[in-house]
Design a protein around this motif. Structure first.
Motif, PDB file in Angstrom:
ATOM      1  N   LYS A   1      35.296  47.186  41.794  1.00  0.00           N
ATOM      2  CA  LYS A   1      36.071  48.763  41.959  1.00  0.00           C
ATOM      3  C   LYS A   1      36.235  48.332  40.096  1.00  0.00           C
ATOM      4  CE  LYS A   1      40.693  46.466  42.460  1.00  0.00           C
ATOM      5  NZ  LYS A   1      42.269  47.243  43.710  1.00  0.00           N
ATOM      6  N   ASN A   2      36.988  49.285  40.000  1.00  0.00           N
ATOM      7  CA  ASN A   2      36.521  49.662  38.565  1.00  0.00           C
ATOM      8  C   ASN A   2      38.202  48.942  37.453  1.00  0.00           C
ATOM      9  OD1 ASN A   2      36.234  52.442  39.525  1.00  0.00           O
ATOM     10  ND2 ASN A   2      35.617  53.225  37.554  1.00  0.00           N
ATOM     11  N   GLY A   3      37.687  48.523  36.209  1.00  0.00           N
ATOM     12  CA  GLY A   3      38.594  47.535  36.179  1.00  0.00           C
ATOM     13  C   GLY A   3      39.024  46.165  36.986  1.00  0.00           C
ATOM     14  N   GLY A   4      38.735  45.994  37.851  1.00  0.00           N
ATOM     15  CA  GLY A   4      38.665  44.598  38.995  1.00  0.00           C
ATOM     16  C   GLY A   4      38.087  43.260  38.382  1.00  0.00           C
ATOM     17  N   THR A   5      38.357  42.548  39.447  1.00  0.00           N
ATOM     18  CA  THR A   5      37.478  41.612  39.598  1.00  0.00           C
ATOM     19  C   THR A   5      36.717  41.518  40.954  1.00  0.00           C
ATOM     20  OG1 THR A   5      38.173  39.888  37.332  1.00  0.00           O
ATOM     21  CG2 THR A   5      36.471  38.503  38.561  1.00  0.00           C
ATOM     22  N   ALA A   6      35.448  41.259  40.940  1.00  0.00           N
ATOM     23  CA  ALA A   6      35.047  41.024  42.438  1.00  0.00           C
ATOM     24  C   ALA A   6      33.986  39.817  42.614  1.00  0.00           C
ATOM     25  CB  ALA A   6      33.720  41.881  42.211  1.00  0.00           C
ATOM     26  N   LYS A   7      33.989  39.044  43.587  1.00  0.00           N
ATOM     27  CA  LYS A   7      33.926  37.782  44.395  1.00  0.00           C
ATOM     28  C   LYS A   7      32.235  38.308  45.114  1.00  0.00           C
ATOM     29  CE  LYS A   7      37.704  35.935  42.119  1.00  0.00           C
ATOM     30  NZ  LYS A   7      37.489  34.952  41.114  1.00  0.00           N
TER      31      LYS A   7
ATOM     32  N   ASN B 150      28.250  31.132  43.430  1.00  0.00           N
ATOM     33  CA  ASN B 150      29.567  31.973  43.610  1.00  0.00           C
ATOM     34  C   ASN B 150      29.655  32.415  42.677  1.00  0.00           C
ATOM     35  OD1 ASN B 150      31.230  31.669  46.313  1.00  0.00           O
ATOM     36  ND2 ASN B 150      30.468  28.929  45.731  1.00  0.00           N
ATOM     37  N   PHE B 151      30.421  33.589  42.227  1.00  0.00           N
ATOM     38  CA  PHE B 151      30.250  34.759  40.800  1.00  0.00           C
ATOM     39  C   PHE B 151      31.084  35.186  41.074  1.00  0.00           C
ATOM     40  CE2 PHE B 151      25.354  33.483  41.720  1.00  0.00           C
ATOM     41  CZ  PHE B 151      25.030  32.970  40.196  1.00  0.00           C
ATOM     42  N   SER B 152      31.859  35.306  40.037  1.00  0.00           N
ATOM     43  CA  SER B 152      33.183  36.496  39.521  1.00  0.00           C
ATOM     44  C   SER B 152      32.286  37.388  38.726  1.00  0.00           C
ATOM     45  CB  SER B 152      34.358  35.514  39.109  1.00  0.00           C
ATOM     46  OG  SER B 152      34.138  35.356  38.290  1.00  0.00           O
ATOM     47  N   LEU B 153      32.804  38.839  39.017  1.00  0.00           N
ATOM     48  CA  LEU B 153      32.119  40.213  38.642  1.00  0.00           C
ATOM     49  C   LEU B 153      32.792  41.289  38.003  1.00  0.00           C
ATOM     50  CD1 LEU B 153      28.978  40.329  41.115  1.00  0.00           C
ATOM     51  CD2 LEU B 153      29.008  38.873  38.995  1.00  0.00           C
ATOM     52  N   SER B 154      33.158  40.787  36.696  1.00  0.00           N
ATOM     53  CA  SER B 154      34.474  41.969  36.263  1.00  0.00           C
ATOM     54  C   SER B 154      33.712  43.067  35.866  1.00  0.00           C
ATOM     55  CB  SER B 154      35.477  41.275  35.020  1.00  0.00           C
ATOM     56  OG  SER B 154      36.111  39.814  35.922  1.00  0.00           O
ATOM     57  N   LEU B 155      34.726  44.319  35.718  1.00  0.00           N
ATOM     58  CA  LEU B 155      34.606  45.433  35.354  1.00  0.00           C
ATOM     59  C   LEU B 155      35.008  46.107  34.936  1.00  0.00           C
ATOM     60  CD1 LEU B 155      32.362  47.188  39.273  1.00  0.00           C
ATOM     61  CD2 LEU B 155      31.595  46.076  36.806  1.00  0.00           C
ATOM     62  N   GLY B 156      35.016  47.117  33.727  1.00  0.00           N
ATOM     63  CA  GLY B 156      35.413  47.686  33.318  1.00  0.00           C
ATOM     64  C   GLY B 156      36.798  48.765  34.012  1.00  0.00           C
ATOM     65  N   SER B 157      36.991  50.014  33.422  1.00  0.00           N
ATOM     66  CA  SER B 157      38.025  50.825  33.624  1.00  0.00           C
ATOM     67  C   SER B 157      36.493  51.985  33.759  1.00  0.00           C
ATOM     68  CB  SER B 157      38.950  51.393  33.481  1.00  0.00           C
ATOM     69  OG  SER B 157      39.307  51.589  31.331  1.00  0.00           O
ATOM     70  N   ASP B 158      35.918  51.966  33.151  1.00  0.00           N
ATOM     71  CA  ASP B 158      34.255  52.707  32.732  1.00  0.00           C
ATOM     72  C   ASP B 158      32.834  52.194  33.590  1.00  0.00           C
ATOM     73  OD1 ASP B 158      34.026  50.746  31.053  1.00  0.00           O
ATOM     74  OD2 ASP B 158      33.416  51.874  29.468  1.00  0.00           O
ATOM     75  N   LEU B 159      33.537  50.848  34.788  1.00  0.00           N
ATOM     76  CA  LEU B 159      32.668  50.385  35.059  1.00  0.00           C
ATOM     77  C   LEU B 159      31.252  50.002  33.932  1.00  0.00           C
ATOM     78  CD1 LEU B 159      31.254  52.754  38.578  1.00  0.00           C
ATOM     79  CD2 LEU B 159      32.981  51.100  38.217  1.00  0.00           C
TER      80      LEU B 159
ATOM     81  N   VAL C 143      31.412  37.363  33.475  1.00  0.00           N
ATOM     82  CA  VAL C 143      30.515  36.610  34.910  1.00  0.00           C
ATOM     83  C   VAL C 143      30.537  35.610  34.329  1.00  0.00           C
ATOM     84  CG1 VAL C 143      28.242  36.649  35.957  1.00  0.00           C
ATOM     85  CG2 VAL C 143      29.632  38.889  34.883  1.00  0.00           C
ATOM     86  N   ASN C 144      31.008  35.079  35.795  1.00  0.00           N
ATOM     87  CA  ASN C 144      31.141  33.724  35.899  1.00  0.00           C
ATOM     88  C   ASN C 144      30.998  33.245  36.894  1.00  0.00           C
ATOM     89  OD1 ASN C 144      33.669  32.103  36.129  1.00  0.00           O
ATOM     90  ND2 ASN C 144      33.605  33.733  34.582  1.00  0.00           N
TER      91      ASN C 144
END
Length: 428
Positions: free
Chosen positions: A156-162, A190-199, A204-205
Motif C-alpha cells: 500500500k501507499n506509504g507502507g512496507t510490504a513483505k 524473503n524481502f521487504s519492499l517500501s513504497l512512498g505515498s506516491d507509490l 528494499v532489503n
C-alpha cells in the motif's frame, strides 16, 4: 462460462474452461479448475482455484482496495515437440493475428493524483512451472520449478510490504548425444519492499538462497553448491548487492555492487567487484571439459558512472588473472599472469563510444608474453556516423609464444612452434 470464456478462447485460438464460478460483483470472484489448451496440444495452463476479494465501490472511487488475491495450484507447462513446435505456438499466432487497436494519445491534462493501492494479501500456492523439450526417440530435457509458494503482504501507499517465496528447482538433461545430467535445488527468499505515498519505490532489503541438494552426471560437480544473494537498496543508494558463492559451506568468492544511485534519474556511481575466485569455483565450470585450473585466481574492480539520465556512461576498471595454470588430458600449461586495465565512455546522445585507455599485459615465468597499449583515445560510432572520430592506434606485441606449452587447447593439429607478433590497429 457461456459468453465470456468462449470469447476469450476464440481470441486465443484455444479452449478456456472452468468447472465452476462463484461471482459476487461487488466483493468477490472465485473460479475453479481453470484450463487453457490449444486444440490437439497439451494443456498450457491449469489452475485449481482463483480467488479475488475486493471492494468495488472503493475501486470505482480510485482506491484499488483488495483484501485477497489467491492462485491455488497453478501449473504452466510449455512442451516442445521434436520438430520444434510447442503448445504455446497456436496462442502466440492468434495474438499476433489480432493486434490491439492502436490507441490514440490521451489529451494533456493536469497531473493525476497518485493511485491509491491497498492489497492486504496475495498468495500463489503450490505452483509448478515446467518446460519440456522432447527429442526423437523418446528422450527429453526438463526444466522445472516445483511447489512454488509466494506471499505478498500489506502492499500500500506509504507502507512496507513483505515478500516471501520458496520453491524447488529441477533440471534433467537427456540429450541424444553427450552426458545425461540431473540437478535438484531449493530456492528460498524473503524481502521487504517500501513504497512512498506516491507509490514510488522505497528501500528494499532481503536475501535469496539457492542450494543444490542433488547433482548427478554432467552436473555432478555442482553437488552441495550454493548461491546467496543479499541486497540493501534505497532510492538514492545501493548500500549492498552481493552474490556469494559457496560449496558445502565453504566460501568460493563473491560479486558485489555498491554506491550512490538514483533509480528515478538513472544517475550514480557504482563499484562492481569480483573477488576470491579460484579453482574451487572455476573447476565447477571447467569440469565438463576436463579442465583443472590449478593455482588460478581472479579478481576485478570496476567503477561505473551514469550521468545525464543514463545517457552518459563511464566505466573504468582492472581485471587480474593471477597464476593461471591449466591442466587438461594430463598436460599442464606454464604459469601465466595476466592483467587488463580500461577506461571507456558511451555517450548515447552523441552516439559515440570512446575507449580512452586499454592496456593488456601477460607474463610467463616472469618474462613478457603479451603487451598491448592504446596510444590515444579511440572513438567508435554507436550509429552509422563515422566522421570526426579522431586518430588512435592499438599496439600489440606477442613474444615467444611456445605453442607446445598450450597443446591441451590447440589439440594435435599443432605440436610445436614459436610465435611472435607485432600488430598495429589504427582508426583514421
Amino acid at each position: 462460462k457461456g459468453v465470456i470464456l468462449p470469447r476469450v478462447g476464440k481470441m486465443l485460438d484455444a479452449s478456456v474452461t472452468i468447472s465452476d464460478a462463484s461471482i459476487h460483483p461487488f466483493s468477490a470472484i472465485t473460479l475453479r479448475d481453470l484450463k487453457v489448451q490449444a486444440a490437439g496440444k497439451e494443456p498450457l495452463a491449469t489452475v485449481a482455484e482463483v480467488r479475488l476479494h475486493y471492494h468495488l465501490w472503493d475501486i470505482i472511487g480510485g482506491n484499488i482496495h483488495v483484501d485477497e488475491i489467491a492462485v491455488v495450484s497453478p501449473t504452466i507447462e510449455l512442451v516442445q515437440a521434436p520438430d520444434g513446435s510447442s503448445n504455446l505456438d497456436p496462442i502466440l499466432k492468434a495474438l499476433q493475428g489480432n493486434p490491439a487497436a492502436e490507441k490514440k494519445p490521451a489529451p494533456a491534462n493536469a497531473p493525476a493524483k497518485p493511485l491509491k493501492v491497498e492489497l492486504t494479501k496475495l498468495t500463489i500456492s503450490n505452483a509448478n512451472l515446467r518446460q519440456i523439450k522432447n527429442y526423437a526417440g523418446g528422450r527429453r530435457d526438463l526444466i522445472e520449478v516445483t511447489n512454488l509458494n509466494v506471499t505478498l503482504d500489506d502492499l500500500k501507499n506509504g507502507g512496507t510490504a513483505k515478500l516471501a517465496l520458496d520453491a524447488g528447482v529441477r533440471l534433467e538433461n537427456n540429450p541424444p548425444t553427450g552426458t545425461n545430467g540431473l540437478l535438484a535445488a531449493t530456492l528460498k527468499g524473503n524481502f521487504s519492499l517500501s513504497l512512498g505515498s506516491d507509490l514510488k519505490p522505497g528501500p528494499v532489503n532481503g536475501g535469496l538462497n539457492l542450494d543444490v541438494s542433488q547433482a548427478r552426471g554432467a552436473f555432478s560437480d555442482l553437488n552441495a553448491f550454493g548461491i546467496a544473494l543479499a541486497c540493501d537498496i534505497t532510492p538514492s543508494d545501493i548500500k549492498q548487492v552481493a552474490l556469494h558463492f559457496q560449496k558445502a559451506g565453504e566460501p568460493l568468492g563473491e560479486l558485489t555492487i555498491a554506491g550512490p544511485f538514483d533509480a528515478n534519474k538513472l544517475e550514480g556511481k557504482l563499484t562492481v567487484a569480483l573477488s576470491g575466485i579460484d579453482k574451487r569455483l572455476l573447476n565447477l565450470v571447467g569440469a565438463q571439459s576436463g579442465i583443472d585450473f590449478g593455482t588460478t585466481t581472479i579478481n576485478s574492480t570496476n567503477v561505473i558512472e551514469l550521468a545525464k539520465a543514463g545517457a552518459l556512461i563511464t566505466a573504468t576498471g582492472q581485471f587480474n588473472l593471477n597464476k593461471l595454470l591449466v591442466t587438461r588430458a594430463g598436460q599442464t600449461t606454464p604459469t601465466l599472469d595476466f592483467s587488463a586495465a580500461y577506461s571507456a565512455t558511451a555517450d548515447r546522445a552523441a552516439q559515440v563510444a570512446t575507449l580512452s585507455r586499454l592496456s593488456l599485459d601477460a607474463t610467463q615465468n616472469e618474462a613478457s608474453l603479451l603487451d598491448a597499449q592504446l596510444s590515444n583515445p579511440m572513438s567508435l560510432p554507436l550509429s552509422g556516423n563515422t566522421s570526426n572520430l579522431g586518430d588512435a592506434a592499438l599496439y600489440l606485441v606477442v613474444t615467444n609464444l611456445n605453442l607446445a606449452d598450450w597443446k591441451p587447447f590447440l589439440g594435435d593439429a599443432v605440436t610445436a612452434g614459436n610465435v611472435g607478433v607485432k600488430l598495429k590497429v589504427s582508426s583514421l
